[in-house]
Design a protein around this motif. Structure first.
Motif, PDB file in Angstrom:
ATOM      1  N   GLU A   1       0.798  -1.116  -0.112  1.00 50.64           N
ATOM      2  CA  GLU A   1       0.020  -0.039  -0.021  1.00 50.64           C
ATOM      3  C   GLU A   1       0.779   1.217   0.050  1.00 50.64           C
ATOM      4  OE1 GLU A   1      -2.610  -3.244   1.520  1.00 50.64           O
ATOM      5  OE2 GLU A   1      -0.718  -2.336   2.357  1.00 50.64           O
ATOM      6  N   ASN A   2       1.914   1.060   0.405  1.00 50.15           N
ATOM      7  CA  ASN A   2       2.960   2.232   0.617  1.00 50.15           C
ATOM      8  C   ASN A   2       3.664   2.703  -0.463  1.00 50.15           C
ATOM      9  OD1 ASN A   2       2.116   2.168   3.463  1.00 50.15           O
ATOM     10  ND2 ASN A   2       4.154   1.273   4.105  1.00 50.15           N
ATOM     11  N   VAL A   3       3.596   1.481  -1.306  1.00 54.48           N
ATOM     12  CA  VAL A   3       4.499   1.824  -2.746  1.00 54.48           C
ATOM     13  C   VAL A   3       3.649   2.320  -3.414  1.00 54.48           C
ATOM     14  CG1 VAL A   3       5.658   0.847  -4.400  1.00 54.48           C
ATOM     15  CG2 VAL A   3       5.747  -0.240  -2.169  1.00 54.48           C
ATOM     16  N   SER A   4       3.994   3.767  -3.807  1.00 59.28           N
ATOM     17  CA  SER A   4       3.226   4.422  -5.053  1.00 59.28           C
ATOM     18  C   SER A   4       3.976   4.620  -6.063  1.00 59.28           C
ATOM     19  CB  SER A   4       2.630   5.827  -4.352  1.00 59.28           C
ATOM     20  OG  SER A   4       3.618   6.437  -3.852  1.00 59.28           O
ATOM     21  N   VAL A   5       3.654   3.965  -6.890  1.00 58.58           N
ATOM     22  CA  VAL A   5       4.514   4.128  -8.071  1.00 58.58           C
ATOM     23  C   VAL A   5       3.657   5.237  -8.950  1.00 58.58           C
ATOM     24  CG1 VAL A   5       5.270   2.902 -10.258  1.00 58.58           C
ATOM     25  CG2 VAL A   5       4.863   1.708  -8.137  1.00 58.58           C
ATOM     26  N   THR A   6       4.314   5.953  -9.868  1.00 56.33           N
ATOM     27  CA  THR A   6       3.643   6.999 -10.622  1.00 56.33           C
ATOM     28  C   THR A   6       2.136   6.781 -10.759  1.00 56.33           C
ATOM     29  OG1 THR A   6       5.592   7.134 -11.567  1.00 56.33           O
ATOM     30  CG2 THR A   6       4.145   8.885 -12.087  1.00 56.33           C
ATOM     31  N   SER A   7       1.204   7.740 -10.049  1.00 57.50           N
ATOM     32  CA  SER A   7      -0.018   7.400 -10.588  1.00 57.50           C
ATOM     33  C   SER A   7      -0.633   7.833 -11.608  1.00 57.50           C
ATOM     34  CB  SER A   7      -1.126   8.395  -9.579  1.00 57.50           C
ATOM     35  OG  SER A   7      -1.026   9.507 -10.045  1.00 57.50           O
ATOM     36  N   SER A   8      -1.878   7.255 -12.202  1.00 59.63           N
ATOM     37  CA  SER A   8      -2.039   7.600 -13.609  1.00 59.63           C
ATOM     38  C   SER A   8      -2.176   9.190 -13.705  1.00 59.63           C
ATOM     39  CB  SER A   8      -3.196   6.620 -14.325  1.00 59.63           C
ATOM     40  OG  SER A   8      -4.283   6.716 -13.195  1.00 59.63           O
TER      41      SER A   8
ATOM     42  N   CYS B   1       9.941   1.818  -7.798  1.00 60.03           N
ATOM     43  CA  CYS B   1       9.344   0.515  -7.975  1.00 60.03           C
ATOM     44  C   CYS B   1       9.723  -0.364  -6.586  1.00 60.03           C
ATOM     45  CB  CYS B   1      10.224   0.150  -9.051  1.00 60.03           C
ATOM     46  SG  CYS B   1      12.183   0.294  -8.971  1.00 60.03           S
ATOM     47  N   LYS B   2       9.394  -1.719  -6.497  1.00 64.74           N
ATOM     48  CA  LYS B   2       9.736  -2.324  -5.446  1.00 64.74           C
ATOM     49  C   LYS B   2      10.260  -3.794  -6.013  1.00 64.74           C
ATOM     50  CE  LYS B   2       5.199  -4.525  -4.741  1.00 64.74           C
ATOM     51  NZ  LYS B   2       4.383  -5.190  -3.890  1.00 64.74           N
ATOM     52  N   LYS B   3      10.952  -4.219  -4.875  1.00 65.85           N
ATOM     53  CA  LYS B   3      11.665  -5.338  -5.266  1.00 65.85           C
ATOM     54  C   LYS B   3      10.744  -6.708  -5.805  1.00 65.85           C
ATOM     55  CE  LYS B   3      15.194  -8.149  -3.221  1.00 65.85           C
ATOM     56  NZ  LYS B   3      16.250  -8.468  -2.313  1.00 65.85           N
TER      57      LYS B   3
ATOM     58  N   VAL C   1      16.808   1.515  -1.538  1.00 68.63           N
ATOM     59  CA  VAL C   1      16.677   1.250  -0.121  1.00 68.63           C
ATOM     60  C   VAL C   1      16.220  -0.316  -0.042  1.00 68.63           C
ATOM     61  CG1 VAL C   1      16.132   3.426   0.594  1.00 68.63           C
ATOM     62  CG2 VAL C   1      14.395   1.967  -0.256  1.00 68.63           C
ATOM     63  N   SER C   2      16.407  -0.796   1.156  1.00 68.72           N
ATOM     64  CA  SER C   2      16.122  -2.177   1.636  1.00 68.72           C
ATOM     65  C   SER C   2      14.681  -2.241   1.820  1.00 68.72           C
ATOM     66  CB  SER C   2      16.869  -2.464   2.823  1.00 68.72           C
ATOM     67  OG  SER C   2      16.394  -1.607   4.012  1.00 68.72           O
ATOM     68  N   GLU C   3      14.246  -3.328   1.956  1.00 70.79           N
ATOM     69  CA  GLU C   3      12.769  -3.763   1.760  1.00 70.79           C
ATOM     70  C   GLU C   3      12.061  -2.828   2.973  1.00 70.79           C
ATOM     71  OE1 GLU C   3      12.067  -7.750   1.554  1.00 70.79           O
ATOM     72  OE2 GLU C   3       9.967  -7.451   1.956  1.00 70.79           O
ATOM     73  N   ASP C   4      12.702  -2.740   4.235  1.00 71.09           N
ATOM     74  CA  ASP C   4      11.913  -2.067   5.355  1.00 71.09           C
ATOM     75  C   ASP C   4      12.325  -0.605   5.259  1.00 71.09           C
ATOM     76  OD1 ASP C   4      14.727  -1.631   5.936  1.00 71.09           O
ATOM     77  OD2 ASP C   4      14.580  -2.706   7.798  1.00 71.09           O
ATOM     78  N   GLY C   5      12.952  -0.044   4.049  1.00 73.46           N
ATOM     79  CA  GLY C   5      13.215   1.303   3.747  1.00 73.46           C
ATOM     80  C   GLY C   5      14.314   2.073   4.906  1.00 73.46           C
TER      81      GLY C   5
ATOM     82  N   ASN D   1      13.788 -10.867 -15.156  1.00 73.78           N
ATOM     83  CA  ASN D   1      13.119  -9.367 -15.431  1.00 73.78           C
ATOM     84  C   ASN D   1      12.611  -8.753 -14.209  1.00 73.78           C
ATOM     85  OD1 ASN D   1      11.179 -11.181 -15.413  1.00 73.78           O
ATOM     86  ND2 ASN D   1      10.151 -10.453 -16.959  1.00 73.78           N
ATOM     87  N   LEU D   2      13.032  -9.287 -12.774  1.00 74.77           N
ATOM     88  CA  LEU D   2      12.343  -8.787 -11.577  1.00 74.77           C
ATOM     89  C   LEU D   2      13.129  -7.566 -10.988  1.00 74.77           C
ATOM     90  CD1 LEU D   2      10.795 -11.934 -10.307  1.00 74.77           C
ATOM     91  CD2 LEU D   2       9.756 -10.388 -11.882  1.00 74.77           C
ATOM     92  N   ARG D   3      12.428  -6.548 -10.479  1.00 74.05           N
ATOM     93  CA  ARG D   3      13.234  -5.589  -9.922  1.00 74.05           C
ATOM     94  C   ARG D   3      14.363  -6.065  -8.651  1.00 74.05           C
ATOM     95  NH1 ARG D   3      13.010  -1.403 -13.464  1.00 74.05           N
ATOM     96  NH2 ARG D   3      10.875  -0.733 -13.730  1.00 74.05           N
ATOM     97  N   THR D   4      15.388  -5.386  -8.661  1.00 71.42           N
ATOM     98  CA  THR D   4      16.289  -6.060  -7.617  1.00 71.42           C
ATOM     99  C   THR D   4      16.208  -5.004  -6.164  1.00 71.42           C
ATOM    100  OG1 THR D   4      17.869  -4.502  -8.499  1.00 71.42           O
ATOM    101  CG2 THR D   4      17.933  -6.758  -9.401  1.00 71.42           C
ATOM    102  N   ALA D   5      15.577  -4.174  -6.321  1.00 69.74           N
ATOM    103  CA  ALA D   5      15.557  -3.281  -5.234  1.00 69.74           C
ATOM    104  C   ALA D   5      14.357  -2.417  -4.910  1.00 69.74           C
ATOM    105  CB  ALA D   5      16.963  -2.389  -5.023  1.00 69.74           C
ATOM    106  N   TYR D   6      14.229  -1.740  -3.872  1.00 69.74           N
ATOM    107  CA  TYR D   6      13.294  -0.672  -3.669  1.00 69.74           C
ATOM    108  C   TYR D   6      13.853   0.552  -4.016  1.00 69.74           C
ATOM    109  CZ  TYR D   6      10.050  -3.906  -1.283  1.00 69.74           C
ATOM    110  OH  TYR D   6       9.170  -4.860  -0.899  1.00 69.74           O
ATOM    111  N   VAL D   7      13.235   1.537  -4.876  1.00 71.68           N
ATOM    112  CA  VAL D   7      13.696   2.706  -5.047  1.00 71.68           C
ATOM    113  C   VAL D   7      12.616   3.957  -4.680  1.00 71.68           C
ATOM    114  CG1 VAL D   7      14.790   4.230  -6.863  1.00 71.68           C
ATOM    115  CG2 VAL D   7      14.929   1.814  -7.073  1.00 71.68           C
ATOM    116  N   ARG D   8      13.058   4.874  -4.042  1.00 70.48           N
ATOM    117  CA  ARG D   8      11.908   5.842  -3.666  1.00 70.48           C
ATOM    118  C   ARG D   8      12.727   7.492  -3.652  1.00 70.48           C
ATOM    119  NH1 ARG D   8      12.803   4.776   2.871  1.00 70.48           N
ATOM    120  NH2 ARG D   8      14.588   6.066   2.991  1.00 70.48           N
TER     121      ARG D   8
END
Ligand SMILES: Nc1ncnc2c1ncn2[C@@H]1O[C@@H]2COP(=O)(O)O[C@H]2[C@H]1O
Length: 653
Positions: A3-10, A469-471, A489-493, A521-528
């Motif tokens: 829920e916390n992850v907000s990739v660019t909204s439409s 993006c998230k891992k 960042v790591s999973e817990d941020g 083809n999967l994301r390797t990390a969390y980016v914020r």
């Protein structure tokens, strides 16, 4: 977490991405057009040469021989703008001093500055010549032909004004004593002040401030001329005998100030000097007379008069009268002759017009200055109302309001880019867009060699702590930091692995098909986003299209990716050899590679066809043999049957 992850909204994509898409679509077109532009320019030269050859009005050699005399002037150049500034200053001189010549006391000063008039006249003559060389545009092409330029100027009304301004009227002595009025013909150069205003309007970055300055300047000039006219009328009515209550100028209305001369050792006097604003109105009535008398005695011979030159007193009062009358404040002695009445009425009418213009203009300026702000505030208010109506949580509301504040503070809302894009020709706007965005893009290796033609870059705006993006997500886009900072960042941020500033690329590991990548083809990390940041977003397909053309950029991206993956122990050495990987080479190599592949496939198909043909043949032969065998068999059977019948017949006989 998700829920916390907000990739660019439409929604945001629609606002920023949509616009960026348009820019880059235009830009792509511009890039292709650029190549053609070089061709056009070459063609332009050819056309011009052909045109010149065709008309053969002025032989080239003649122009080359007298290159100094054959100069032409580009009226949009900086040097011509500076020249216009100088000529405007010269034009100011008659605008101020011609009217001032009604003040007799200033005449000695004007006579002393006489030699400057020669310089001013010389500048006016040079300006007249320069204007006969001003280039103009005909059918979209700048005309530089001298005779045409000259002809164009001679036909212009401004040429007549220029000629009038350089007539040495004062030397004709037709004006007798009034030498200064003789220079009134120089006033025709005032049109150059309007030129200055027009050119400055297009150059200044503060048009409102300049507009205000112009308005004040015009008012002052009108007050000045009106004041001088008032003094001239006062002269006609003999102001020397005028008193305080008269409508015309009088020295009584502007007495020299009398100041206390407090240079004294007497402590009693000093007390008096230091007393501020001693008001006799505060005293009881019976003490007033006594106090005034004692004051007069005390201050007798202890004052000094600050003497102003008569010219200053005359000009100051005339200007004051003019200003008050024109802004319709009045409070002046009433006129007492018909002419004075008529003049005052005329002045009041003129004042009303000026006042209306000033109020209107200043109002417009204030509205124009605040227009963007009020439009922006309307949107903000609408957004706030919407969030309240939809019961949006407080935290989100705060975030939205902060975003508005950021956009306003960074000037994003102060310019309507869409409005500009609609107004400017698409090619010009495209070129501007290229210049704006290339600053960041050229920091990226890929765009050092490829100027984004073809692929579509979107833009995405992120708020503080927004996740891009998230891992474990499937990677479909790569990002370039345009402004701000992003954190891997790591999973817990809590742990920040790396912070990427503007010009850095991320999100490439999952879309590059790096051989041996355990994450595929999967994301390797969390980016914020660390704070507010602006990103360019490049689709996987568009990236691959670009990388096929620029394999060296791909190599460098893969090399960087491998380093990251190796550092994070995410490369599987066994998988590296297994995976064939994508083809690395130039587009020509790639095409050749494809050709060979097609040849191989064709050969396989040919072989297969041959095999089928051979087996068909074999099959046919086999069938034929079988048929023959069958016929033989049948023949044999028939013979046996006949023989059997025959034998049976003999037996019966
Ligand atoms: N250690 C790291 N250093 C720099 N960038 C990283 C690191 N780990 C992950 N990333 C970036 O974060 C991105 C997450 O999505 P990708 O795996 O597609 O691509 C990844 C890289 O671009």
């Amino acid at each position: 977490m998700s829920e916390n992850v907000s990739v660019t909204s439409s929604a945001r994509r629609e606002t920023f991405g949509g616009f960026a898409y348009r820019i880059y679509a235009l830009k792509g077109w511009v890039q292709r057009a650029r190549k053609r532009l070089t061709l056009f320019r070459k063609n332009d030269v050819d056309i011009e040469t052909n045109f010149r050859e065709a008309i053969r009005e002025e032989p080239e050699e003649e122009e080359k021989q007298s290159s100094f005399l054959s100069f032409t002037v580009d009226e949009h150049s900086n040097s011509f703008y500076l020249w216009t500034c100088l000529v405007s200053l010269v034009a100011l001189h008659p605008l101020i001093f011609t009217a001032l010549s009604v003040f007799q006391d200033i005449h000695p000063f004007l006579r002393q500055t006489g030699p400057f008039n020669l310089i001013f006249d010389l500048i006016n003559i040079l300006d007249l010549i320069a204007h006969t060389r001003i280039e103009y545009v005909e059918n979209g092409v700048a005309v530089k032909n001298l005779s045409k330029l000259m002809h164009n100027r001679l036909m212009s009304k401004f040429f007549i004004l220029d000629v009038i301004a350089v007539i040495p009227a004062e030397s004709l002595e037709v004006f007798g004593e009034s030498f200064f009025w003789a220079r009134i013909n120089r006033l025709t150069k005032v049109y150059r002040l309007f030129d200055f205003s027009t050119q400055t309007d297009t150059r200044t970055t503060s048009p409102h401030a300049f507009g205000l300055f112009k308005l004040i300047f015009i008012c002052l000039v009108i007050f000045h001329w009106n004041g001088c006219l008032y003094f001239h009328i006062s002269k006609v009515y003999n102001y020397t005998t005028a008193r305080l209550e008269h409508w015309i100028f009088s020295y009584d209305k502007i007495i020299n100030p009398i100041l206390a001369d407090c240079v004294t050792d007497n402590p009693y006097d000093k007390d008096f000097c230091d007393t501020d604003d001693f008001l006799i109105t505060h005293l009881p009535e019976n003490e007033v007379q006594y106090t005034v008398t004692s004051f007069m005695e005390t201050w007798d011979n202890k004052t000094k008069t600050l003497k102003f030159a008569n010219f200053f007193r005359q000009y100051a009062l005339s200007f004051y009268w003019s200003a008050l009358t024109l802004v319709t404040l009045g409070e002046q002695p009433s006129p007492c002759t018909t002419f004075q009445n008529a003049f005052e009425i005329g002045d009041t009418l003129l004042g009303l017009v000026i006042f209306a213009v000033i109020v209107g203009d200043v109002g417009n300026m204030v509205v124009a200055i605040n227009l963007r702000k009020s439009e922006f505030e309307n949107v903000l208010d609408g957004c706030k109302r919407f969030m309240i109506y939809r019961k949006v949580p407080n935290l989100l509301r705060k975030k939205a309001v902060e975003y508005f504040a950021y956009v306003w503070a960074h000037g994003g809302a102060q310019v309507d880019e869409e409005e500009i894009a609609e107004f400017l020709p698409p090619r010009l706007f495209g070129e501007i867009a290229v210049e704006i965005h290339m600053d960041t893009l050229k920091k990226v290796k890929l765009f050092e060699v490829k100027r984004t033609d073809g692929q579509k870059l979107n833009e995405s705006f992120l708020l503080p702590m927004d996740y891009i993006c998230k891992k474990g997500d499937v990677g479909t886009e790569m990002y370039i930091v345009k402004e701000g900072f992003v954190e891997v960042v790591s999973e817990d941020g809590q742990t920040i692995f790396v912070t990427l500033p503007a010009g850095f690329v991320f999100g490439e590991l999952s879309i590059l098909n790096i051989p041996g990548n355990k994450n595929k083809n999967l994301r390797t990390a969390y980016v914020r986003s660390k704070g507010y940041s602006d990103l360019y977003v490049l689709d996987k397909e568009d990236l691959w299209e670009a990388l096929r053309e620029y394999p060296q950029a791909k190599d460098s991206l893969i090399e960087k990716g491998v380093q990251i993956l190796e550092k994070d122990k995410m490369i599987d050495p066994n998988m590296v050899d297994d995976e064939e990987g994508d083809f690395n080479g130039s587009i020509e190599d790639y095409m050749e590679h494809l050709d060979q592949e097609v040849l191989k496939i064709t050969k396989i198909i040919d072989d297969a066809e041959k095999t089928i043909h051979e087996s068909q043949q074999a099959m046919k032969t086999r069938l034929f043999d079988m048929e023959m065998e069958l016929i033989d068999e049948m023949k044999k059977m028939k013979r046996k049957e006949m023989k059997a019948k025959y034998m049976k017949g003999i037996t019966v006989l």
